[in-house]
Design an enzyme around this catalytic site. Structure first.
Site, PDB file in Angstrom:
ATOM      1  N   CYS A   1       0.718  -1.111   0.067  1.00  0.00           N
ATOM      2  CA  CYS A   1       0.026  -0.089   0.078  1.00  0.00           C
ATOM      3  C   CYS A   1       0.952   1.297   0.058  1.00  0.00           C
ATOM      4  O   CYS A   1       2.215   1.121   0.047  1.00  0.00           O
ATOM      5  CB  CYS A   1      -0.954  -0.176   1.298  1.00  0.00           C
ATOM      6  SG  CYS A   1      -0.008   0.056   2.791  1.00  0.00           S
ATOM      7  N   ILE A   2       0.230   2.266  -0.125  1.00  0.00           N
ATOM      8  CA  ILE A   2       0.845   3.629  -0.188  1.00  0.00           C
ATOM      9  C   ILE A   2       2.005   3.822   1.042  1.00  0.00           C
ATOM     10  O   ILE A   2       2.994   4.085   1.011  1.00  0.00           O
ATOM     11  CB  ILE A   2      -0.041   4.956  -0.540  1.00  0.00           C
ATOM     12  CG1 ILE A   2      -0.638   4.682  -1.762  1.00  0.00           C
ATOM     13  CG2 ILE A   2       0.790   6.195  -0.417  1.00  0.00           C
ATOM     14  CD1 ILE A   2      -1.662   5.634  -2.035  1.00  0.00           C
TER      15      ILE A   2
END
Length: 103
Positions: A9-10
Site C-alpha cells: 500500500c502507499i
C-alpha cells in the site's frame, strides 16, 4: 489452485499486512495453497521463491504503488488490483480468479 502474490500500500504500514491476511484467509478457506509477499515500510517480507512462483497458477499483485521484482512473474497469469479490492471482498476476488483459471 496455487496462488502467490504481493501486497503493497502507499504507506506500507497497515493495509499492506491486512490485505495479505485477507488474501491468505480467503484463499485457505476456499481450499487453495497461498503465499503472499509483503513490500512495506520495513522492506520485503515472506519473499517468494523462484520455485513457488514457477508452481503458481496465478499471481495476485494487490498494490497501490510500484512494486519491486515484478519481472519474476513473466509468463504467469497476473492479476493486478488496488489494495482496496482485497480489503472489501477477498473471497469474491479469489472466486472470480478461480473461475477464470478454470475456463
Amino acid at each position: 489452485m496455487r496462488i502467490v502474490g504481493i501486497t503493497a500500500c502507499i504507506a506500507g504500514i497497515a493495509h499492506t499486512y491486512i490485505a495479505k491476511e485477507k488474501l491468505v484467509n480467503a484463499a485457505e478457506e476456499l481450499g487453495h495453497w497461498v503465499k503472499i509477499e509483503t513490500q512495506g515500510t520495513i522492506g520485503t517480507e515472506d519473499e517468494l521463491t523462484a520455485d513457488e512462483i514457477a508452481q503458481a497458477d496465478v499471481v495476485i499483485i494487490a498494490a497501490d504503488i510500484a512494486i519491486s521484482g515484478k519481472d519474476r512473474f513473466k509468463g504467469k497469469r497476473l492479476v493486478e488490483i488496488p489494495v482496496s479490492v482485497v480489503m472489501k471482498s477477498p473471497k469474491a476476488l479469489i472466486q472470480k480468479i478461480e473461475a477464470k483459471v478454470n475456463e
